[in-house]
Design a protein around this motif. Structure first.
Motif, PDB file in Angstrom:
ATOM      1  N   SER A  10       0.949  -1.278   0.006  1.00  0.00           N
ATOM      2  CA  SER A  10      -0.108  -0.068  -0.041  1.00  0.00           C
ATOM      3  C   SER A  10       1.034   1.103   0.104  1.00  0.00           C
ATOM      4  O   SER A  10       1.684   1.388   0.905  1.00  0.00           O
ATOM      5  CB  SER A  10      -0.879   0.012   1.305  1.00  0.00           C
ATOM      6  N   LYS A  11       0.804   2.171  -0.891  1.00  0.00           N
ATOM      7  CA  LYS A  11       1.414   3.366  -1.277  1.00  0.00           C
ATOM      8  C   LYS A  11       0.677   4.384  -0.524  1.00  0.00           C
ATOM      9  O   LYS A  11      -0.649   4.405  -0.950  1.00  0.00           O
ATOM     10  CB  LYS A  11       2.036   3.473  -2.574  1.00  0.00           C
ATOM     11  N   LYS A  12       1.343   5.471  -0.095  1.00  0.00           N
ATOM     12  CA  LYS A  12       0.671   6.661   0.405  1.00  0.00           C
ATOM     13  C   LYS A  12       0.488   7.328  -0.864  1.00  0.00           C
ATOM     14  O   LYS A  12       1.207   7.553  -1.687  1.00  0.00           O
ATOM     15  CB  LYS A  12       1.651   7.321   1.334  1.00  0.00           C
ATOM     16  N   LEU A  13      -0.923   7.999  -0.927  1.00  0.00           N
ATOM     17  CA  LEU A  13      -1.254   8.841  -2.018  1.00  0.00           C
ATOM     18  C   LEU A  13      -0.342  10.024  -1.886  1.00  0.00           C
ATOM     19  O   LEU A  13       0.111  10.503  -0.970  1.00  0.00           O
ATOM     20  CB  LEU A  13      -2.535   9.191  -2.123  1.00  0.00           C
ATOM     21  N   PRO A  14      -0.157  10.589  -2.984  1.00  0.00           N
ATOM     22  CA  PRO A  14       0.600  11.750  -3.155  1.00  0.00           C
ATOM     23  C   PRO A  14      -0.043  13.052  -2.523  1.00  0.00           C
ATOM     24  O   PRO A  14      -1.301  12.951  -2.403  1.00  0.00           O
ATOM     25  CB  PRO A  14       1.121  12.194  -4.642  1.00  0.00           C
ATOM     26  N   LYS A  15       0.430  14.096  -1.998  1.00  0.00           N
ATOM     27  CA  LYS A  15      -0.247  15.071  -1.528  1.00  0.00           C
ATOM     28  C   LYS A  15      -1.144  15.735  -2.165  1.00  0.00           C
ATOM     29  O   LYS A  15      -2.427  16.026  -1.603  1.00  0.00           O
ATOM     30  CB  LYS A  15       0.950  16.388  -1.265  1.00  0.00           C
ATOM     31  N   HIS A  16      -1.052  15.916  -3.690  1.00  0.00           N
ATOM     32  CA  HIS A  16      -2.234  16.382  -4.271  1.00  0.00           C
ATOM     33  C   HIS A  16      -3.340  15.385  -4.251  1.00  0.00           C
ATOM     34  O   HIS A  16      -4.524  15.918  -5.131  1.00  0.00           O
ATOM     35  CB  HIS A  16      -1.740  16.937  -5.540  1.00  0.00           C
ATOM     36  N   LEU A  17      -3.466  14.216  -4.115  1.00  0.00           N
ATOM     37  CA  LEU A  17      -4.454  13.244  -4.208  1.00  0.00           C
ATOM     38  C   LEU A  17      -4.826  12.643  -3.015  1.00  0.00           C
ATOM     39  O   LEU A  17      -5.458  11.638  -2.797  1.00  0.00           O
ATOM     40  CB  LEU A  17      -3.794  11.855  -5.127  1.00  0.00           C
ATOM     41  N   GLN A  18      -4.601  13.372  -1.768  1.00  0.00           N
ATOM     42  CA  GLN A  18      -5.076  12.982  -0.491  1.00  0.00           C
ATOM     43  C   GLN A  18      -6.525  13.495  -0.337  1.00  0.00           C
ATOM     44  O   GLN A  18      -6.897  14.497  -1.089  1.00  0.00           O
ATOM     45  CB  GLN A  18      -4.200  13.479   0.527  1.00  0.00           C
ATOM     46  N   HIS A  19      -7.238  13.063   0.667  1.00  0.00           N
ATOM     47  CA  HIS A  19      -8.638  13.529   0.856  1.00  0.00           C
ATOM     48  C   HIS A  19      -8.640  14.959   1.369  1.00  0.00           C
ATOM     49  O   HIS A  19      -8.254  15.045   2.744  1.00  0.00           O
ATOM     50  CB  HIS A  19      -9.222  12.667   1.669  1.00  0.00           C
ATOM     51  N   ILE A  20      -8.918  15.965   0.625  1.00  0.00           N
ATOM     52  CA  ILE A  20      -8.846  17.403   1.189  1.00  0.00           C
ATOM     53  C   ILE A  20     -10.123  17.684   1.854  1.00  0.00           C
ATOM     54  O   ILE A  20     -10.188  18.096   2.948  1.00  0.00           O
ATOM     55  CB  ILE A  20      -8.516  18.350  -0.024  1.00  0.00           C
ATOM     56  N   ASN A  21     -11.447  17.254   1.341  1.00  0.00           N
ATOM     57  CA  ASN A  21     -12.503  17.243   1.797  1.00  0.00           C
ATOM     58  C   ASN A  21     -13.201  15.877   2.275  1.00  0.00           C
ATOM     59  O   ASN A  21     -13.654  15.191   1.587  1.00  0.00           O
ATOM     60  CB  ASN A  21     -13.436  17.909   0.965  1.00  0.00           C
ATOM     61  N   GLN A  22     -12.732  15.736   3.589  1.00  0.00           N
ATOM     62  CA  GLN A  22     -13.289  14.340   4.127  1.00  0.00           C
ATOM     63  C   GLN A  22     -14.860  14.056   4.251  1.00  0.00           C
ATOM     64  O   GLN A  22     -15.543  12.999   3.838  1.00  0.00           O
ATOM     65  CB  GLN A  22     -12.551  14.399   5.392  1.00  0.00           C
ATOM     66  N   TYR A  23     -15.576  15.164   4.367  1.00  0.00           N
ATOM     67  CA  TYR A  23     -16.936  15.084   4.530  1.00  0.00           C
ATOM     68  C   TYR A  23     -17.716  15.986   3.366  1.00  0.00           C
ATOM     69  O   TYR A  23     -18.392  16.929   3.602  1.00  0.00           O
ATOM     70  CB  TYR A  23     -17.371  15.811   6.037  1.00  0.00           C
ATOM     71  N   ALA A  24     -17.517  15.470   2.113  1.00  0.00           N
ATOM     72  CA  ALA A  24     -17.955  16.227   0.742  1.00  0.00           C
ATOM     73  C   ALA A  24     -19.015  15.008   0.135  1.00  0.00           C
ATOM     74  O   ALA A  24     -19.184  13.655   0.453  1.00  0.00           O
ATOM     75  CB  ALA A  24     -16.906  16.369  -0.088  1.00  0.00           C
ATOM     76  N   ALA A  25     -20.079  15.811  -0.366  1.00  0.00           N
ATOM     77  CA  ALA A  25     -21.233  15.160  -1.096  1.00  0.00           C
ATOM     78  C   ALA A  25     -21.134  15.625  -2.536  1.00  0.00           C
ATOM     79  O   ALA A  25     -20.514  16.808  -2.740  1.00  0.00           O
ATOM     80  CB  ALA A  25     -22.338  15.328  -0.389  1.00  0.00           C
ATOM     81  N   GLY A  26     -21.727  14.641  -3.308  1.00  0.00           N
ATOM     82  CA  GLY A  26     -21.962  15.221  -4.670  1.00  0.00           C
ATOM     83  C   GLY A  26     -23.345  15.096  -5.017  1.00  0.00           C
ATOM     84  O   GLY A  26     -23.718  14.015  -4.729  1.00  0.00           O
ATOM     85  N   ILE A  27     -24.083  15.824  -5.970  1.00  0.00           N
ATOM     86  CA  ILE A  27     -25.462  16.130  -6.375  1.00  0.00           C
ATOM     87  C   ILE A  27     -25.462  16.077  -7.928  1.00  0.00           C
ATOM     88  O   ILE A  27     -24.670  17.023  -8.612  1.00  0.00           O
ATOM     89  CB  ILE A  27     -26.184  17.163  -5.767  1.00  0.00           C
ATOM     90  N   ASP A  28     -26.147  14.914  -8.386  1.00  0.00           N
ATOM     91  CA  ASP A  28     -26.493  15.233  -9.878  1.00  0.00           C
ATOM     92  C   ASP A  28     -27.935  15.764 -10.034  1.00  0.00           C
ATOM     93  O   ASP A  28     -28.781  15.106  -9.589  1.00  0.00           O
ATOM     94  CB  ASP A  28     -26.441  13.802 -10.428  1.00  0.00           C
ATOM     95  N   ALA A  37     -24.657  11.658  -3.523  1.00  0.00           N
ATOM     96  CA  ALA A  37     -23.778  10.627  -2.852  1.00  0.00           C
ATOM     97  C   ALA A  37     -22.882  11.333  -1.705  1.00  0.00           C
ATOM     98  O   ALA A  37     -22.449  12.307  -1.859  1.00  0.00           O
ATOM     99  CB  ALA A  37     -22.770  10.141  -4.114  1.00  0.00           C
ATOM    100  N   VAL A  38     -22.712  10.542  -0.542  1.00  0.00           N
ATOM    101  CA  VAL A  38     -22.097  10.850   0.195  1.00  0.00           C
ATOM    102  C   VAL A  38     -20.925   9.921   0.604  1.00  0.00           C
ATOM    103  O   VAL A  38     -20.965   8.746  -0.411  1.00  0.00           O
ATOM    104  CB  VAL A  38     -22.968  10.945   1.639  1.00  0.00           C
ATOM    105  N   PRO A  39     -19.882  10.043   1.358  1.00  0.00           N
ATOM    106  CA  PRO A  39     -18.833   9.193   1.700  1.00  0.00           C
ATOM    107  C   PRO A  39     -19.514   7.727   2.123  1.00  0.00           C
ATOM    108  O   PRO A  39     -20.592   7.722   2.659  1.00  0.00           O
ATOM    109  CB  PRO A  39     -18.039   9.695   3.020  1.00  0.00           C
ATOM    110  N   GLU A  40     -18.839   6.684   1.731  1.00  0.00           N
ATOM    111  CA  GLU A  40     -19.332   5.461   1.861  1.00  0.00           C
ATOM    112  C   GLU A  40     -19.537   4.889   3.452  1.00  0.00           C
ATOM    113  O   GLU A  40     -20.358   4.316   3.859  1.00  0.00           O
ATOM    114  CB  GLU A  40     -18.575   4.270   1.210  1.00  0.00           C
TER     115      GLU A  40
END
Length: 444
Positions: A10-28, A37-40
């Motif tokens: 398991s490789k640690k994600l680079p800084k620009h691909l880390q979770h910036i917004n842990q509690y984010a939702a997306g709406i279509d 959609a909310v975090p699983e």
């Protein structure tokens, strides 16, 4: 010999691909329902569908808060996003309206569920930027100004219907009067609808400022008065006057809204002078001092962008947001295209219309437009001049400076000096010297 199993590290994600917004939702966003959609790990059912009714949108906001969501991303789909945006924002959620070009899904299956999950994933990694949206006061002003523009456009269609009805009766009023909705034109049209048919009596109603004589106007008013065409003319006039009254109501409402930006009270008559004065106090500068920009144009621009220029890093960023800057599609060091990106920006459209009025202007901006037209053609010259207008507006609103027109002669002299300097530089690079010829003396 047993083959060793490959161990997946398991490789640690680079800084620009880390979770910036842990509690984010997306709406279509859709016209009938919205998929969210909310975090699983936030809920047993991380993707849900909500109807577009207000009660369901309230339930959506409560569910997002219960899941611990703090920020939401959604596409700007038509006007369907507006109720969702306003209700979620009223519940204290951070809502980002993102450009559809920036969230285009990867090739493969496409569904509403996948779209909202894709938005949620991009927003989690901090890869989405919210679109520009002014503050609440400016949004209210923008709604009034856009309604006024709609009414003006609709009123213009009834002017065309008035002209059509007159032309069907062979009344050539539009050929002898500059504007049939002006003082002379409306007096004559009202008299025709009142039953007057004598061309000389109708021509005597001309305004003293009218260029054509009464005899010329009388010749144009001898027509074939048919009842069906008079009926069409009457209805067109009534609709036009109705729209004019509603435009006046909009002007009064706009002036009332402008008062919210300033404590000073103005007579609420909706006149252009009052609107211009209130607009100047709101912005702190007189945008109408720029050639080509009148009160209505300045009002349209301010209603779209507001007065806070800190939203854009520089005048270049502001012009690019308006869609007035050249494109930069470059591959392998080769410029593939430099056309401006297609942007449906009402402020840019207003600036293009302002630039179009400068073709006969004796100002420096008018000289610039004509110079660019000779070099690039009219469409690109209008866009280039609108770009210059946008930069002037940015500087005036950012620094509170006034605009002073240098004049056509100053611009032409600066252009001539710049051309001579370039020619001298090129001559030196080629080993020559550019010499200015003296005019020959007159022979006595």
């Amino acid at each position: 010999m047993k083959q060793k199993k490959a161990v997946k590290k398991s490789k640690k994600l680079p800084k620009h691909l880390q979770h910036i917004n842990q509690y984010a939702a997306g709406i279509d966003v859709g016209s009938r329902s919205h998929f969210v959609a909310v975090p699983e790990d936030a809920d047993e059912q991380p993707v849900r569908e909500f109807s577009t009714f207000t009660g369901d949108l309230e339930r959506l906001a409560e569910w997002l808060i219960a899941c611990g969501v703090t920020t939401v991303a959604m596409e700007s789909t038509g006007i369907y996003w507006i109720p969702v945006f306003e209700i979620l924002e009223s519940h204290g959620l951070e809502v980002k309206l993102v450009n559809a070009r920036h969230v285009k899904n990867v090739p493969g299956r496409k569904s509403d569920v996948l779209d909202c999950q894709w938005l949620q994933q991009l927003h989690t990694y901090g890869l989405l930027r919210g679109a520009f949206r002014p503050d609440e006061q400016v949004c209210t002003l923008r709604a009034y100004v856009r309604q006024r523009v709609t009414l003006v456009r609709s009123a213009a269609s009834y002017i065309q219907r008035m002209q059509k009805a007159l032309a069907q009766m062979n009344l050539q009023l539009h050929n002898v009067v500059a504007d049939i909705t002006g003082a002379t034109g409306m007096r004559i049209i009202k008299a025709i609808l009142g039953g007057e048919r004598n061309p000389d009596v109708l021509a005597a109603m001309r305004d003293k400022r009218c260029k054509n004589s009464a005899a010329t106007i009388a010749r144009s008013l001898k027509g074939n008065y048919r009842p069906e065409h008079l009926f069409s003319l009457r209805q067109a006039v009534e609709f036009y006057e109705f729209h004019q009254s509603k435009i006046a109501d909009c002007d009064r409402q706009i002036l009332e809204q402008l008062k919210n930006f300033d404590a000073q009270d103005f007579p609420n008559d909706g006149s252009p002078s009052r609107l211009g004065e209130a607009l100047q106090r709101m912005t702190g500068v007189d945008l109408t001092s720029i050639d080509g920009i009148d009160t209505n144009t300045a009002l349209k621009v301010i209603a779209e962008i507001g007065t806070d220029m800190s939203r854009w890093k520089s005048a270049k960023h502001f012009a690019s947001w308006l869609g007035l800057s050249p494109g930069a599609r470059i591959s392998g060091g080769k410029v593939l295209s430099s056309t401006t990106k297609p942007v449906a920006n009402k402020a840019a459209a207003a600036l293009r219309m302002a630039a179009f009025t400068l073709f006969n202007s004796k100002s420096a901006l008018g000289a610039y437009l004509r110079r660019q037209r000779a070099r690039l053609g009219a469409p690109k010259a209008i866009t280039a001049t609108a770009h210059k207008l946008a930069r002037l507006i940015y500087v005036m609103l950012s620094h509170g400076t006034d605009y002073i027109d240098a004049g056509q002669e100053y611009y032409e002299e600066r252009y001539r000096t710049r051309v001579l300097q370039n020619l001298k530089r090129k001559a030196r690079e080629l080993g020559f010297e550019l010499v200015t010829l003296q005019e020959p003396a007159a022979v006595s």
